[in-house]
Design a protein around this motif. Structure first.
Motif, PDB file in Angstrom:
ATOM      1  N   ALA A  98       0.543  -1.143  -0.204  1.00  0.00           N
ATOM      2  CA  ALA A  98       0.076   0.443   0.161  1.00  0.00           C
ATOM      3  C   ALA A  98       1.094   1.219  -0.231  1.00  0.00           C
ATOM      4  CB  ALA A  98      -0.638   0.023   1.432  1.00  0.00           C
ATOM      5  N   LEU A  99       1.453   1.624  -0.947  1.00  0.00           N
ATOM      6  CA  LEU A  99       2.621   2.458  -0.672  1.00  0.00           C
ATOM      7  C   LEU A  99       1.494   4.215  -2.077  1.00  0.00           C
ATOM      8  CD1 LEU A  99       6.663   1.015  -1.557  1.00  0.00           C
ATOM      9  CD2 LEU A  99       5.183   2.022  -0.003  1.00  0.00           C
ATOM     10  N   TYR A 100       2.118   4.542  -1.256  1.00  0.00           N
ATOM     11  CA  TYR A 100       0.841   6.099  -2.416  1.00  0.00           C
ATOM     12  C   TYR A 100       1.922   5.570  -3.678  1.00  0.00           C
ATOM     13  CZ  TYR A 100       0.085   6.304   2.665  1.00  0.00           C
ATOM     14  OH  TYR A 100      -0.618   6.427   4.111  1.00  0.00           O
ATOM     15  N   PRO A 101       0.491   5.327  -4.684  1.00  0.00           N
ATOM     16  CA  PRO A 101       2.095   5.237  -5.970  1.00  0.00           C
ATOM     17  C   PRO A 101       2.500   6.287  -6.973  1.00  0.00           C
ATOM     18  CG  PRO A 101      -0.571   4.625  -6.255  1.00  0.00           C
ATOM     19  CD  PRO A 101      -0.236   5.145  -4.241  1.00  0.00           C
ATOM     20  N   HIS A 102       1.776   7.805  -6.021  1.00  0.00           N
ATOM     21  CA  HIS A 102       2.011   9.552  -6.781  1.00  0.00           C
ATOM     22  C   HIS A 102       3.300   9.955  -5.743  1.00  0.00           C
ATOM     23  CE1 HIS A 102      -1.486   9.634  -3.282  1.00  0.00           C
ATOM     24  NE2 HIS A 102      -0.694  11.001  -3.597  1.00  0.00           N
ATOM     25  N   MET A 103       3.434   9.302  -5.222  1.00  0.00           N
ATOM     26  CA  MET A 103       4.353   9.695  -3.873  1.00  0.00           C
ATOM     27  C   MET A 103       6.242   9.433  -4.249  1.00  0.00           C
ATOM     28  SD  MET A 103       2.214  10.854  -0.445  1.00  0.00           S
ATOM     29  CE  MET A 103       0.847  10.738  -0.106  1.00  0.00           C
ATOM     30  N   ASN A 117       6.535   9.012   0.859  1.00  0.00           N
ATOM     31  CA  ASN A 117       5.720   8.538   1.709  1.00  0.00           C
ATOM     32  C   ASN A 117       6.117   7.978   3.097  1.00  0.00           C
ATOM     33  OD1 ASN A 117       3.633   5.553  -0.062  1.00  0.00           O
ATOM     34  ND2 ASN A 117       5.352   6.420  -1.706  1.00  0.00           N
ATOM     35  N   PHE A 133       4.689  11.299   5.127  1.00  0.00           N
ATOM     36  CA  PHE A 133       3.975  11.828   4.920  1.00  0.00           C
ATOM     37  C   PHE A 133       2.733  11.054   6.509  1.00  0.00           C
ATOM     38  CE2 PHE A 133      -0.742  10.132   3.977  1.00  0.00           C
ATOM     39  CZ  PHE A 133      -1.546  11.331   3.225  1.00  0.00           C
TER      40      PHE A 133
END
Lengths: 370, 276
Positions: A85-90, A95, A98
């Motif tokens: 669940a890594l934030y793909p846009h960051m 990440n 955050f």
């Protein structure tokens, strides 16, 4: 790191009861592994602790704080998911920072902590990359880093290694353990892999059908399974189960292939459990330990490297045994083999309830109540 | 034998290619014809089979400098952009909810129920409502009418994009310190950005192309481009040259933008249905 207390936790989805009366105390800094077959409720329990789902009844305490009705963000926990669940846009840095930023930590401190944790995990050169530019193992590290950097009261891991290949999985297992020794963080780790559970946990909790079957140290669970389910689930290959009867301090399997003396066990229908590792070559045990000697036919040999799994046939009954590779010389599929059992390693279970009946030498050594 | 098969493969390829060329010609010919017509001098526009002529810019000049078309373009732009902004503001949370909170296939398809009906059924109630609100012949009137079909389509379009975002992302954001709403706009919305862009373009095109509602609800200053194009059919006949220019202005931007987002458009049109 506070202790975690779960009191009579219940979770229902509609009419379906997923968890029923879970009472559990996780000690300070302890690494607890929740293990069980798919659908046993282990991930649901983890999500309840995280606050991602609400309990139907019961209480969750972190230290002395009742967090049962608190939102996930108010519980001071960190979680690593199976898919990371890594934030793909960051970027990796974004990440990791955050959670700290969302909690209003000042920018200088955020930077210091992210860099410190990134160095600890060897991912400092990845800080500017996006998650899609990372390998599975690197993504895993970032997910762990994102949890560690927050310095939470409790770490939750939901099958974090199951998306990695076998080699990387073993490496990450060791790294996670090292990290735990370093941080002494209270940790709950969910897995369906009993080997992972055995090798990582200070304490293992075996769940099935939403009920705790057994909790204890890995040794307790392995050597003293309280029922057939735990006995069958822990250990690979799984335990051999032979149906039979005890009458007058004597167990005889239904086919009559195995007959052994028993002590202080009630008469009736039972199941005898023998771990594949407890089937030996005569030379391995002293003569006194030869509780039962069997002449078997070798059906299949599966070489694993230093050890082999052999499937033996005794009067139509199949037994799986694990033997060292050196014993394979001179034997082949179809040939006969004499094996011996140490009766102290026998596990007797009630055929109706599945409950364990016997206390053995190990139980006494460990001071475990039968 | 092998050679024969090889030949047969080549023949079938040739056949397919010829078929494609014919199909392309059929589709593209009207564009070429309109473009050519827009450049014809006024005395030749009504003669369809003249292909060689002296190129004239008079139609373009008339339309761009001496007609109301620029104002109509601005009207269409304002209506399209405002409609899309409102549709996204409403459709995003709606689509997210349909995606995250269990919804049956029937519930999802019910979003499109209004689309299944002919717009003629809707127009009378809409007209009466807007009349009561004194919004007839205003841009807001057209915007409200367009929202009745753009919001459902944008919602439907976005469900599929939200379905593809793993639920763990917002779980993670909530554990990291966000409220559910913060997780939605800080993490989920940026992840579905391509979907938002495609939905916005699709919604804009629907509004931009609408003739039916705009024709009935606008008449004077608030006329949109499609209505204005129809206006070239005057009592003196069809002003073919000017009409061709206006048509080109109406379709070319849409074609270009759609070309760039076609991948996302196809994904979005599948809506939440791809999962079943």
């Amino acid at each position: 790191m506070p202790k975690i207390t779960l009191e009579n936790i219940q979770k229902k989805f509609g009419k379906n009861t997923v968890l029923d009366g879970i009472d559990l105390e996780l000690g300070e800094g302890e690494f607890t592994v929740l293990v069980g077959p798919s659908g046993c409720g282990k991930t649901t329990l983890l999500r309840l602790i995280a606050g991602l789902d609400q309990v139907s009844a019961g209480k969750i305490l972190i230290g002395d704080r009742d967090v049962t009705r608190l939102e996930p963000r108010e519980r001071d926990i960190a979680m690593v998911f199976q898919n990371y669940a890594l934030y793909p846009h960051m970027s990796v840095y974004e990440n990791m920072s955050f959670g700290l930023k969302a909690r209003g930590v000042d920018a200088g401190e955020v930077k210091r902590r992210v860099i410190q944790v990134a160095e600890m995990l060897g991912i400092e050169i990845l800080l500017n990359r996006k998650p899609k530019e990372l390998s599975g193992g690197q993504q895993q590290r970032v997910a762990i880093g994102r949890a560690v950097v927050r310095d939470p009261s409790l770490f939750l891991f939901d099958e974090p290694l199951s998306n990695l290949d076998a080699k990387l999985r073993t490496e990450m297992r060791t790294e996670l353990l090292k990290l735990h020794r370093e941080l002494h963080a209270t940790t709950v780790y969910v897995t369906h892999d009993q080997e992972e559970a055995m090798s990582m946990g200070d304490r293992i909790v075996v769940l099935n059908d939403g009920v705790i079957q057994q909790r204890g140290t890995p040794r307790d669970i392995y050597f003293h399974p309280v029922n057939l389910l735990v006995a069958g689930f822990i250990g690979s290959p799984s335990m051999n189960m032979l149906h039979g009867k005890i009458s007058g301090d004597r167990f005889a399997s239904l086919d009559g292939a195995i007959v052994v003396e028993t002590k202080n066990l009630p008469d009736g229908d039972v199941i005898l459990g023998i771990r594949p590792e407890d089937i030996h070559q005569p030379a391995d045990l002293t003569a006194e330990q030869h509780g039962c000697v069997l002449n078997c036919r070798i059906d299949v040999i599966e070489l694993l490297g230093a050890r082999a799994i052999i499937t033996l046939i005794v009067v139509g009954v199949e037994l799986r045994a694990v033997i060292e590779e050196r014993y394979l010389k001179g034997i082949s599929e179809g040939s006969d083999l004499i094996v011996v059992f140490d009766p102290d390693r026998f596990h007797f279970f009630d055929a109706v309830t599945g409950r364990r009946l016997n206390r053995d030498r190990f139980d006494e050594e460990q001071g475990i109540d039968g | 034998m092998e050679r024969f098969q090889h030949l047969r493969g080549r023949t079938s390829n040739l056949f397919l290619e010829s078929l494609l060329i014919v199909a392309l010609a059929v589709v593209l010919f009207p564009f070429v014809w309109i473009f050519v017509t827009s450049l014809k001098p006024p005395d030749l526009v009504a003669v369809p089979d003249v292909w060689i002529f002296e190129i004239s810019g008079i139609n373009w000049r008339n339309v761009l400098l001496e007609s109301n078309i620029p104002q109509n373009i601005i009207n269409s732009l304002v209506v399209g952009v405002v409609t899309v902004l409102i549709a996204l503001a409403v459709g995003c949370p709606a689509a997210y909810s349909f995606s995250r909170f269990k919804s049956s296939a029937a519930t999802r398809f019910s979003i499109l129920a209004a689309e299944m009906m002919p717009p003629a059924i809707m127009i009378l109630p809409i007209f009466l409502l807007l009349y009561q609100l004194s919004l007839i012949d205003t841009l807001w009137g057209v915007i409200l009418a367009h929202l009745t079909f753009v919001i459902p389509v944008v919602t439907w379009f976005l469900i599929g994009f939200f379905d593809e975002v793993p639920r763990e992302l917002e779980d993670q954001a909530m554990i990291d310190g966000c409220t559910h709403f913060q997780a939605f706009y800080k993490v989920i919305l940026p992840v579905v950005r391509p979907g938002l862009a495609a939905a916005a373009i699709f919604g804009f095109v629907l509004s931009w192309n609408d003739m039916f509602y705009a024709l009935i609800l606008t008449g004077g200053e608030s006329k949109t481009l499609p209505v204005a194009i129809a206006g070239f059919w005057t009592f003196r006949g069809v002003e073919m040259g000017k009409m061709a220019v206006a048509i080109l202005i109406a379709i070319v931007p849409v074609l270009i933008v759609s070309f760039f987002v076609q991948k996302h458009l196809v994904r979005g049109l599948g809506g939440g249905a791809v999962k079943y």
